[in-house]
Design an enzyme around this catalytic site. Structure first.
Site, PDB file in Angstrom:
ATOM      1  N   GLU A 192      -2.482   0.330  -4.464  1.00 16.78           N
ATOM      2  CA  GLU A 192      -2.327  -0.866  -3.630  1.00 16.78           C
ATOM      3  C   GLU A 192      -2.538  -2.131  -4.446  1.00 16.78           C
ATOM      4  O   GLU A 192      -3.205  -2.119  -5.475  1.00 16.78           O
ATOM      5  CB  GLU A 192      -3.235  -0.850  -2.402  1.00 16.78           C
ATOM      6  CG  GLU A 192      -4.676  -0.600  -2.698  1.00 16.78           C
ATOM      7  CD  GLU A 192      -5.557  -0.695  -1.445  1.00 16.78           C
ATOM      8  OE1 GLU A 192      -5.327  -1.575  -0.595  1.00 16.78           O
ATOM      9  OE2 GLU A 192      -6.499   0.104  -1.351  1.00 16.78           O
TER      10      GLU A 192
ATOM     11  N   ASP B  36       0.861  -1.185   0.000  1.00 17.50           N
ATOM     12  CA  ASP B  36       0.000   0.000   0.000  1.00 17.50           C
ATOM     13  C   ASP B  36       0.898   1.236   0.000  1.00 17.50           C
ATOM     14  O   ASP B  36       1.678   1.442   0.929  1.00 17.50           O
ATOM     15  CB  ASP B  36      -0.892  -0.045   1.251  1.00 17.50           C
ATOM     16  CG  ASP B  36      -2.014   0.980   1.178  1.00 17.50           C
ATOM     17  OD1 ASP B  36      -2.157   1.635   0.123  1.00 17.50           O
ATOM     18  OD2 ASP B  36      -2.730   1.117   2.181  1.00 17.50           O
TER      19      ASP B  36
END
Lengths: 366, 355
Positions: free
Chosen positions: B104, B8
């Site tokens: 992500e 992420d």
């Protein structure tokens, strides 16, 4: 109001009418039942504004009066009390107390005068018919009703009454089911009404005793079916049902006769390779032989062969296997006839020699 | 045992802006719409977060929280290019990469940890590569399924790395507040709290049969999540699950007629995209956000595939009505279709019409 009733006398009528109570209501009153006690007896009413079910209870009358009470809670309470329990219901303005033995529930209730009852009925035609006949008319056709179709008039069951017969018809645009019984009525002009899907399903649940006589009354906007101790009322779908006669194929043509059970088994086996998305199977009808073929996107194949009675040209037609199985489940005879012209025309399926129930299924292009 | 990494990017859009514009560095940067005409925050820098600003917040509110915040408009083209660079890095470690958005992705490194070493080493290497090639930092979560990997990546942000082992998994989930579960939003959180479920441990006490009537299809996921289980695969060829279009209005709408009109326009856009992508759908969802930011969605699933725009529009009025918009002010409307199916696979089997 106050009343005392044996659990067994309350449970069955509750179960019969609970279906009208929607789990998600638009109006708080609709999650409640109306309990009404007057000189005509004690009744329970459930409604979703479209379907209304009224059960009459076998019990001694307490004091007269009306009350509303949360429907599902009352049913759950009733269910979980022991056999033979005696249930006391005591209702005042805002609270209803349900008690039995050492159990006691205080439930909220809403004013009985706010409970919506269908009362603008104008019923002008009525027919008396056995519960068994009515059940059969519904069972043989209801499965073909559409579900949430934009053509709202398909989301229900057509009931057609004439001086000589009673008919039901359902179609979702791909297939059609028709059932009729000969029955003398006082109706002089053909009358057609469309009962919405939910009403049909609730009515079907109520028809359990084939020998009872029931009254079916029709009005411009409503249908009411009166059974012993039960009254079913439903609004009608305001629309025109398609002219089903036009899609019924000619009964002449290539007729293939076959054993229903064998066909059903063959289709069931072939459908192992069908799924949510691919329901198509191929029927190859040839000289006294039927081949059922299925394949799926993974290139797996199923083939099943059976003997039939057929002397016509070779035909290869695709169908939604679910539609065919629905029809076979609705037909009662041991032998069925499939009448079909070609791969682009509808097929007519009937019990051999009987036309009381007729099923039309449109092919699939595979 | 599978080895899943969730990568992420840290405050992705804002970090890109700070990288490209040195004058923004160490300052509260908000990437999003214009605060004057009610835009929303897409991402904000960590400096901005200390003021309580977070994504999806109205920019006007962000401005109230922090008057010196720097508001910049997103440069999606740049973000997309960087995102592609990051994906290329990930793909150099494994083929099983499932991007969730520009910033992500999940990676399944079960197969490749023999060549590159432990999943922790792989995650570290990916973080290092990303920083070297893009100058940006990412946080990594490692665990034996997607659910835990995603939670792990959030535990030590920014530039963090967290491993949840198979041994720790169940205990970890037990102490986790229910709102932190991926897939449990504010509404479900509230519903669960009403049932006395505040943590994974509370959820553990509920059997599947008890959850079913309350949460339907999602109950199996919740049931498994409480046990630290999640058997969803990392899908490297993800298909689109929905197509939607939404619009925040310059001025709140009050007139239901006008709302319906806007929904029709949105439906037309959705239909256009459906045709471009050659898909059909069966579920129609209307989203309504009121002036108090309360958001509701109402959906309907139809029995056959949508083949025409009217098959979407015919349901809009009913869905809008179900959202209970009467007498309320609406700031955003959206139309989404889901339950998608490729047209060409549908075409293969064509049911003919009787009527």
């Amino acid at each position: 109001m106050q009343l005392s009733i044996a659990r067994e006398n309350l449970l069955k009528p509750l179960q019969q009418i609970i279906g009208a109570v929607e789990r998600r209501q638009t109006m708080p009153a609709l999650s409640n039942l109306l309990i009404r006690s007057n000189d005509q007896g004690l009744t329970l009413t459930a409604t979703d504004l479209e379907v209304e079910l009224v059960a009459t209870l076998n019990t001694e009358l307490g004091e007269t009066g009306d009350a509303t009470i949360p429907a599902r809670k009352l049913l759950d309470i009733c269910r979980s009390l022991p056999d033979q329990a005696q249930i006391m219901i005591n209702s005042s303005n805002e609270k209803t107390v349900v008690s039995s033995g050492r159990s006691r529930f205080t439930l909220s209730s809403l004013p009985a005068e706010d409970f919506p009852i269908i009362d603008d009925l104008e019923l002008d035609v009525s027919v008396v018919i056995s519960e068994g006949d009515l059940r059969s008319l519904i069972e043989k056709t209801a499965f073909a009703m559409a579900q949430q179709d934009v053509r709202y008039y398909l989301n229900g069951l057509l009931l057609e009454v004439d001086a000589e017969y009673i008919k039901t018809v359902a179609t979702d645009g791909h297939r059609l089911a028709l059932s009729e019984i000969k029955h003398k009525t006082d109706v002089d002009e053909v009358r057609q009404i469309i009962v919405p899907r939910k009403g049909v399903q609730e009515l079907q649940r109520l028809l359990t005793n084939d020998d009872n006589q029931v009254t079916v009354a029709l009005g411009k906007n409503h249908i009411r079916v009166t059974l012993p101790n039960l009254q079913f009322t439903s609004k009608l779908i305001d629309g025109r049902f398609p002219e089903y006669q036009r899609v019924l194929p000619e009964e002449e043509g290539n007729t293939a006769k076959m054993d229903k059970l064998h066909l059903k088994q063959a289709l069931t086996r072939a459908s192992i390779l069908s799924n949510e998305k691919y329901k198509g199977i191929r029927l190859i009808i040839d000289d006294n032989k039927l081949v059922v073929q299925a394949n799926n996107p993974e290139h797996e194949e199923a083939e099943d062969e059976m003997e039939i009675d057929y002397q016509g040209e070779r035909l290869e037609v695709g169908f939604n296997v679910v539609y065919l199985l629905d029809v076979l489940n609705a037909l009662e005879s041991e032998e069925v006839e499939v009448i079909i012209k070609d791969a682009n025309s509808s097929a007519l399926i009937v019990s051999s020699g009987k036309l009381e129930s007729r099923y039309v299924v449109m092919p699939m292009r595979l | 045992m599978r080895q899943i990494i969730h990568i992420d990017m840290d405050a992705f859009y804002a970090s890109v802006e700070q990288r490209d514009f040195p004058q923004y560095r160490n300052k509260p940067v908000v990437v999003g719409g214009d605060p004057a005409i009610r835009g929303v925050v897409a991402t904000c820098s960590y400096e901005a977060r200390t003021f309580g600003i977070h994504s999806a917040m109205a920019c006007s509110q962000a401005l109230r929280l922090c008057s010196q915040a720097i508001f910049v408009r997103p440069r999606f083209e740049v973000y997309r290019q960087i995102s592609q660079q990051i994906r290329d890095i990930m793909f150099s470690y494994t083929d099983v990469v499932e991007p969730l958005s520009l910033d992500e992705a999940y990676l399944d490194v079960t197969q490749c940890n023999r060549t590159f070493g432990s999943p922790t080493l792989i995650a570290k290497a990916i973080q290092k590569d990303i920083q070297f090639k893009t100058g940006l930092t990412a946080s990594a979560g490692i665990s034996y399924n997607k659910f835990l990997a995603k939670i792990a990546s959030d535990l030590d942000k920014p530039n963090g790395l967290t491993l949840i082992t198979e041994k720790q998994g169940p205990n970890f989930v037990q102490q986790l507040p229910i709102g932190k579960f991926y897939g449990i939003g504010p509404a479900t959180q509230e519903k669960m709290q009403c049932m006395g479920i505040y943590t994974g441990d509370d959820l553990l006490a509920w059997s599947l049969d008890e959850l079913k009537p309350l949460f339907g299809k999602a109950s199996l996921y919740y049931y498994n999540a409480a046990r630290g289980l999640d058997d969803r695969e990392v899908e490297s060829h993800r298909q689109r699950k929905s197509i939607g279009s939404e619009k925040t209005f310059d001025e709140d709408l009050k007139d239901p007629k006008e709302m319906l009109e806007k929904l029709h326009q949105l439906a037309a856009e959705v239909w256009q995209e459906m045709q471009q992508k050659e898909v059909t759908a069966r579920t129609i969802t209307v989203k309504v956000k009121f002036d108090d930011f309360v958001q509701v969605t109402r959906a309907k699933t139809v029995s056959r595939n949508i083949n025409e725009v009217v098959e979407i529009t015919v349901h809009l009025q009913e869905l809008l009505h179900k959202a209970e918009i009467e007498g309320r002010r609406v700031r955003l409307l959206g139309v989404t279709v889901s339950n998608l199916d490729m047209l060409n696979s549908v075409k293969k089997e064509q049911q003919l019409f009787l009527l």
